[in-house]
Design a protein around this motif. Structure first.
Motif, PDB file in Angstrom:
ATOM      1  N   ALA A   1       0.819  -1.217   0.000  1.00  0.00           N
ATOM      2  CA  ALA A   1       0.000   0.000   0.000  1.00  0.00           C
ATOM      3  C   ALA A   1       0.852   1.266   0.000  1.00  0.00           C
ATOM      4  O   ALA A   1       0.545   2.233  -0.707  1.00  0.00           O
ATOM      5  N   ALA A   2       1.940   1.265   0.771  1.00  0.00           N
ATOM      6  CA  ALA A   2       2.776   2.471   0.864  1.00  0.00           C
ATOM      7  C   ALA A   2       3.492   2.776  -0.444  1.00  0.00           C
ATOM      8  O   ALA A   2       3.872   3.931  -0.698  1.00  0.00           O
ATOM      9  N   ASP A   3       3.687   1.770  -1.300  1.00  0.00           N
ATOM     10  CA  ASP A   3       4.440   1.969  -2.541  1.00  0.00           C
ATOM     11  C   ASP A   3       3.727   2.868  -3.532  1.00  0.00           C
ATOM     12  O   ASP A   3       4.369   3.463  -4.413  1.00  0.00           O
ATOM     13  N   GLN A   4       2.414   2.970  -3.418  1.00  0.00           N
ATOM     14  CA  GLN A   4       1.664   3.757  -4.411  1.00  0.00           C
ATOM     15  C   GLN A   4       2.014   5.242  -4.349  1.00  0.00           C
ATOM     16  O   GLN A   4       1.762   5.974  -5.296  1.00  0.00           O
ATOM     17  N   TRP A   5       2.608   5.675  -3.232  1.00  0.00           N
ATOM     18  CA  TRP A   5       2.943   7.089  -3.077  1.00  0.00           C
ATOM     19  C   TRP A   5       4.416   7.382  -3.383  1.00  0.00           C
ATOM     20  O   TRP A   5       4.843   8.519  -3.266  1.00  0.00           O
ATOM     21  N   ILE A   6       5.181   6.361  -3.769  1.00  0.00           N
ATOM     22  CA  ILE A   6       6.604   6.536  -4.055  1.00  0.00           C
ATOM     23  C   ILE A   6       6.812   6.430  -5.567  1.00  0.00           C
ATOM     24  O   ILE A   6       6.668   5.337  -6.140  1.00  0.00           O
TER      25      ILE A   6
END
Length: 269
Positions: free
Chosen positions: A65-70
């Protein structure tokens, strides 16, 4: 056992789904797997990838989930997993673009050559496919960052038929990405809820009493991840009072079950 994230390590009731995905990959070269969070998409993907590894090169990508903002996080992870031999024949600008993406060299002041990066990914896939068939497996496609999605969409339009693609996605209310990645006409297979008998088999496989299957099936809606979490929570509650789980016991939405339910609600559309 169920991991801390609540994933069920099983393929109960998914034999027909696996066969349908295999047929789609054989016939069309691409397949889309959809379904709600916890339905078992990742287990289907893992089973297909494990079988494919015996006959072809498998590239796996499963963003969180956190990867979508990187920006470019997923593209970097994919290219970091590619064998070094596939990079040796790249032209200089393409090798440089990949090195910059993987943070192996400083980015020039003039900025990165995005055209070279796009062509580099295409060339890497073509090189791998020239040696052996390739299966690109993309799980959790809903968590791709925008830049990686754009890069993959470009590359997959130009890859040869020997590059097959399987994309699993949990649509969360935004625009689906699997369709644009795979192209029009790609077969879409949906993972359905498990039936009561399949829930019973799932419980038995994990050392839980099958007599609880009816109530757990009703409470979980056939979602295997939630069903296992409820089963384990019920067994733990019964063990705490020195007695076995009983079919009349109240289903506890606490501990592991509460955490899994919270995660599933957070991932729902």
């Amino acid at each position: 056992m169920v991991a801390a994230t609540g994933h069920a390590d099983t393929t109960v009731g998914q034999g027909e789904i696996i066969e349908a995905v295999d047929r789609a990959l054989t016939t069309h070269g691409r397949a889309i797997l959809t379904g709600p969070a916890g339905a078992g998409k990742s287990e289907v993907v893992r089973a297909i990838a494990a079988a494919a590894e015996r006959r072809e090169t498998v590239l796996r990508l499963a963003p969180e989930a956190a990867d979508q903002w990187i920006p470019e996080a997923s593209a970097a992870a994919l290219l970091a997993s590619v064998p070094c031999a596939a990079l040796e024949r790249l032209a200089g600008p393409q090798r440089t673009a990949i090195a910059q993406l993987r943070r192996e060299t400083d980015e020039p002041r003039a900025g990165r050559d995005h055209v070279a990066l796009r062509l580099a990914l295409v060339e890497v896939l073509r090189t791998l496919a020239a040696r052996t068939p390739v299966l690109l497996v993309l799980d959790n496609a809903q968590w791709l960052d925008a830049e990686s999605t754009d890069l993959l969409r470009f590359a997959l339009r130009l890859t040869p038929p020997r590059v097959r693609v399987l994309v699993a996605e949990c649509v969360q209310g935004g625009a689906p990405v699997a369709g644009p990645l795979c192209g029009p006409g790609t077969p879409e297979i949906r993972v359905p809820p498990l039936g009561a008998e399949e829930i019973a088999e799932l419980l038995v496989r994990h050392g839980l009493p099958a007599r609880l299957a009816g109530r757990i099936h009703q409470a979980s809606g056939g979602n295997p991840r939630l069903a296992l979490a409820l089963g384990h929570s019920l067994a733990e509650a019964a063990g705490a009072r020195d007695g076995g789980a009983h079919h009349a016991d109240t289903l506890p939405v606490s501990g592991q079950a509460r955490e899994v339910a919270r995660r599933l609600l957070a991932e729902a559309p």
